[in-house]
Write a protein that holds these residues in place. Structure first.
Motif, PDB file in Angstrom:
ATOM      1  N   HIS A 155       0.819  -1.214   0.000  1.00  0.00           N
ATOM      2  CA  HIS A 155       0.000   0.000   0.000  1.00  0.00           C
ATOM      3  C   HIS A 155       0.855   1.268   0.000  1.00  0.00           C
ATOM      4  CE1 HIS A 155      -3.002  -2.914   0.599  1.00  0.00           C
ATOM      5  NE2 HIS A 155      -2.879  -3.031   1.906  1.00  0.00           N
ATOM      6  N   ALA A 156       0.266   2.359  -0.522  1.00  0.00           N
ATOM      7  CA  ALA A 156       0.971   3.639  -0.632  1.00  0.00           C
ATOM      8  C   ALA A 156       0.054   4.766  -0.186  1.00  0.00           C
ATOM      9  CB  ALA A 156       1.424   3.879  -2.072  1.00  0.00           C
ATOM     10  N   VAL A 157       0.660   5.831   0.316  1.00  0.00           N
ATOM     11  CA  VAL A 157      -0.089   7.039   0.666  1.00  0.00           C
ATOM     12  C   VAL A 157       0.560   8.208  -0.062  1.00  0.00           C
ATOM     13  CG1 VAL A 157       1.297   7.354   2.779  1.00  0.00           C
ATOM     14  CG2 VAL A 157      -0.886   8.537   2.539  1.00  0.00           C
ATOM     15  N   VAL A 158      -0.288   9.050  -0.670  1.00  0.00           N
ATOM     16  CA  VAL A 158       0.186  10.242  -1.380  1.00  0.00           C
ATOM     17  C   VAL A 158      -0.440  11.457  -0.707  1.00  0.00           C
ATOM     18  CG1 VAL A 158       0.336  11.441  -3.590  1.00  0.00           C
ATOM     19  CG2 VAL A 158       0.320   8.926  -3.536  1.00  0.00           C
ATOM     20  N   VAL A 159       0.406  12.323  -0.172  1.00  0.00           N
ATOM     21  CA  VAL A 159      -0.050  13.470   0.608  1.00  0.00           C
ATOM     22  C   VAL A 159       0.455  14.742  -0.051  1.00  0.00           C
ATOM     23  CG1 VAL A 159      -0.033  14.555   2.888  1.00  0.00           C
ATOM     24  CG2 VAL A 159       0.069  12.072   2.703  1.00  0.00           C
ATOM     25  N   GLY A 160      -0.421  15.732  -0.195  1.00  0.00           N
ATOM     26  CA  GLY A 160       0.027  16.989  -0.772  1.00  0.00           C
ATOM     27  C   GLY A 160      -1.037  18.061  -0.729  1.00  0.00           C
ATOM     28  N   MET A 161      -0.614  19.301  -0.559  1.00  0.00           N
ATOM     29  CA  MET A 161      -1.535  20.422  -0.563  1.00  0.00           C
ATOM     30  C   MET A 161      -2.149  20.594  -1.955  1.00  0.00           C
ATOM     31  SD  MET A 161       0.844  23.036   1.655  1.00  0.00           S
ATOM     32  CE  MET A 161      -0.319  24.403   1.544  1.00  0.00           C
ATOM     33  N   ILE A 162      -3.256  21.329  -2.018  1.00  0.00           N
ATOM     34  CA  ILE A 162      -3.915  21.576  -3.292  1.00  0.00           C
ATOM     35  C   ILE A 162      -2.923  22.233  -4.254  1.00  0.00           C
ATOM     36  CG2 ILE A 162      -5.731  22.903  -4.435  1.00  0.00           C
ATOM     37  CD1 ILE A 162      -7.402  22.574  -1.903  1.00  0.00           C
ATOM     38  N   GLY A 163      -2.842  21.675  -5.467  1.00  0.00           N
ATOM     39  CA  GLY A 163      -1.953  22.230  -6.473  1.00  0.00           C
ATOM     40  C   GLY A 163      -0.518  21.740  -6.414  1.00  0.00           C
ATOM     41  N   SER A 164      -0.213  20.839  -5.478  1.00  0.00           N
ATOM     42  CA  SER A 164       1.169  20.374  -5.350  1.00  0.00           C
ATOM     43  C   SER A 164       1.521  19.294  -6.367  1.00  0.00           C
ATOM     44  CB  SER A 164       1.422  19.850  -3.933  1.00  0.00           C
ATOM     45  OG  SER A 164       0.578  18.736  -3.655  1.00  0.00           O
ATOM     46  N   GLY A 165       0.502  18.570  -6.879  1.00  0.00           N
ATOM     47  CA  GLY A 165       0.771  17.543  -7.886  1.00  0.00           C
ATOM     48  C   GLY A 165       0.393  16.141  -7.485  1.00  0.00           C
ATOM     49  N   LYS A 166      -0.237  15.965  -6.320  1.00  0.00           N
ATOM     50  CA  LYS A 166      -0.531  14.604  -5.856  1.00  0.00           C
ATOM     51  C   LYS A 166      -1.530  13.887  -6.753  1.00  0.00           C
ATOM     52  CE  LYS A 166      -4.175  15.867  -2.566  1.00  0.00           C
ATOM     53  NZ  LYS A 166      -4.284  17.240  -3.121  1.00  0.00           N
ATOM     54  N   SER A 167      -2.580  14.600  -7.214  1.00  0.00           N
ATOM     55  CA  SER A 167      -3.582  13.955  -8.070  1.00  0.00           C
ATOM     56  C   SER A 167      -2.978  13.569  -9.407  1.00  0.00           C
ATOM     57  CB  SER A 167      -4.775  14.885  -8.277  1.00  0.00           C
ATOM     58  OG  SER A 167      -5.463  15.093  -7.059  1.00  0.00           O
ATOM     59  N   SER A 168      -2.127  14.424  -9.951  1.00  0.00           N
ATOM     60  CA  SER A 168      -1.461  14.107 -11.218  1.00  0.00           C
ATOM     61  C   SER A 168      -0.623  12.842 -11.086  1.00  0.00           C
ATOM     62  CB  SER A 168      -0.579  15.274 -11.660  1.00  0.00           C
ATOM     63  OG  SER A 168      -1.338  16.418 -11.949  1.00  0.00           O
ATOM     64  N   LEU A 169       0.067  12.709  -9.965  1.00  0.00           N
ATOM     65  CA  LEU A 169       0.888  11.522  -9.752  1.00  0.00           C
ATOM     66  C   LEU A 169       0.025  10.269  -9.730  1.00  0.00           C
ATOM     67  CD1 LEU A 169       3.625  10.190  -9.022  1.00  0.00           C
ATOM     68  CD2 LEU A 169       2.935  10.462  -6.626  1.00  0.00           C
ATOM     69  N   ALA A 170      -1.064  10.283  -8.940  1.00  0.00           N
ATOM     70  CA  ALA A 170      -1.920   9.102  -8.835  1.00  0.00           C
ATOM     71  C   ALA A 170      -2.470   8.701 -10.199  1.00  0.00           C
ATOM     72  CB  ALA A 170      -3.056   9.371  -7.848  1.00  0.00           C
ATOM     73  N   LYS A 171      -2.882   9.691 -10.980  1.00  0.00           N
ATOM     74  CA  LYS A 171      -3.464   9.389 -12.294  1.00  0.00           C
ATOM     75  C   LYS A 171      -2.435   8.822 -13.260  1.00  0.00           C
ATOM     76  CE  LYS A 171      -6.929  12.972 -11.657  1.00  0.00           C
ATOM     77  NZ  LYS A 171      -7.279  14.388 -11.913  1.00  0.00           N
ATOM     78  N   THR A 172      -1.223   9.367 -13.256  1.00  0.00           N
ATOM     79  CA  THR A 172      -0.216   8.854 -14.182  1.00  0.00           C
ATOM     80  C   THR A 172       0.271   7.470 -13.765  1.00  0.00           C
ATOM     81  OG1 THR A 172       1.474  10.134 -12.990  1.00  0.00           O
ATOM     82  CG2 THR A 172       0.587  11.097 -14.997  1.00  0.00           C
TER      83      THR A 172
END
Length: 433
Positions: A60-77
């Motif tokens: 399992h992995a956790v991706v943490v980041g403030m809005i606009g930091s890039g966390k959603s882009s990472l998960a999608k790619t």
């Protein structure tokens, strides 16, 4: 004075001679993520390859980041790139942002529409007693839903609910035996369970160590009436009756879009997430050799209800044996404080889930997160200093005991697909109405 000749050594020797400045990476197998900002070396990641190499003991992995930091882009790619290697993915998407990338890889977006949602067509109906769910999972799901609407069940209420579920299934089975050949028989529904709780038969009462039917009703009336509220009006249109949607694993990626449910109420979000999670679990537990990524975007929404947090904990514990990796996506570790009172079971469950994630990707965090980054993410003081000043698209990766600062790379094909600009998201949602 004669100049001193430079000493030459391999990177393996440098890593052992200067462990504070250099360390080995975590291998080259997996999808490419980007570049190590200190060495310009390529960074790759795949939870199954890392597990097989002994670098991590859990996927399992956790991706943490403030809005606009890039966390959603990472998960999608990560999801898009893993499909190239025949990994498949299931997404719970409370924001409705995953559509473009899911479409691009040939996946399916399943939009859950509550009563009154814009556009044509009836609302989505999700039956907690859908025949696609094994009886044991139905019982667990009913108890979790009841816990959401009551705040917690007493032992008497839980027993009455269990007996009512059995009665509802038995009545459907009896109707099936009496039906003519080829005649369809409707499955059991939530209202069937409520009816059995408010009007139990003598056989059910006898299983309660001598309580009468009236006493059984009195003991469980609170829970029965709370569940009845889900069977009438707009909620009934969505939760009571045969399911009108189906979730199958026939796609490389299946994303369940809940953004319209989020706009209704927190309680409905919790109930729908429970049902969706139960249905998706039937996909990733098929034990057919498929490796699954299960992405929980806006994960804090699931952790805010004890019943959901418990369900997630139980799922995460068995996921490894089914070659399934969970990816938890949230803004910051302090979001866990919203899960409940300090020291509560909810907070302990939430902290345990994230602590068990041996891949931790941390984008820019505010100064107030220092204690959480140290206690919950296990970062050193030097790593915490790095996190505070990271630019967009750059994150600290902790994989097992190894760490690196990584710049996430986007291809020209990926960049527009992972854009979370509200205008782009709005155009996508309009096209799928």
């Amino acid at each position: 004075m004669a100049s001193r000749q430079a000493h030459r050594a391999t990177t393996r020797h440098v890593a052992s001679a200067y462990p504070a400045q250099a360390q080995p990476g975590w291998g080259a197998r997996g999808v490419r993520i980007g570049l190590d900002v200190e060495s310009d070396a390529a960074v790759t990641w795949d939870p199954w390859e890392l597990y097989n190499a002994g670098i991590i003991s859990g996927p399992h992995a956790v991706v943490v980041g403030m809005i606009g930091s890039g966390k959603s882009s990472l998960a999608k790619t990560i999801v898009a790139r893993e499909t190239v290697f025949r990994r498949r993915a299931l997404i719970i998407d409370p924001k409705g942002e995953w559509g473009p990338v899911v479409d691009a890889v040939g996946g399916r977006v399943l939009r859950i529409r509550p009563p009154g949602a814009p556009g044509e067509g009836p609302p989505s109906r999700l039956n907690p007693l859908d025949p696609a769910l094994p009886v044991g999972d139905q019982a667990a799901l009913l108890e979790a839903i009841a816990a959401v609407v009551t705040g917690g069940l007493t032992p008497e209420e839980a027993t009455a609910l269990e007996l009512a579920h059995k009665t509802a299934l038995a009545r459907v089975e009896a109707a099936r035996h009496q039906a003519a050949a080829g005649e369809a028989v409707a499955p059991a529904t939530l209202s069937d369970v409520v009816t059995a709780m408010l009007h139990p038969d003598d056989a059910a009462a006898q299983e309660t160590a001598g309580a009468s039917a009236d006493e059984l009703v009195a003991m469980s009336r609170r829970a029965a009436l709370a569940l009845r509220r889900l069977c009438v009006g707009p909620l009934g249109a969505m939760l009571d009756g045969p399911s009108t949607v189906a979730m199958t694993g026939d796609w490389p990626v299946l994303s369940v879009d809940l953004h319209e449910v989020v706009a209704v109420s927190d309680e409905l979000v919790a109930i729908v997430m429970l049902i969706v999670a139960a249905w998706l679990q039937q996909i990733w537990t098929r034990a057919d050799g498929t490796k699954w990524l299960v992405v929980l975007d806006e994960c804090w929404r699931m952790l805010g209800h004890l019943a959901l947090a418990r369900w997630l904990r139980a799922s995460a514990k068995v996921a490894r044996q089914y070659q399934t990796a969970f990816i938890y996506v949230l803004h910051r570790y302090s979001d866990l404080a919203a899960a409940g009172e300090a020291g509560s079971e909810q907070v302990r469950v939430a902290e345990g889930l994230l602590a068990d994630a041996e891949t931790r990707v941390i984008y820019r965090q505010p100064d107030g997160e220092t204690a959480n980054l140290r206690q919950l993410a296990g970062l050193t003081s030097e790593e915490i200093r790095w996190v505070g000043g990271l630019p967009q698209g750059v994150a600290l990766w902790r994989v097992g005991r190894r760490s690196a600062v990584v710049r996430h790379e986007l291809t020209a094909w990926e960049a527009p697909l992972v854009d979370t600009d509200t205008g782009l998201a709005g155009l996508y949602q309009e096209a799928h109405t």
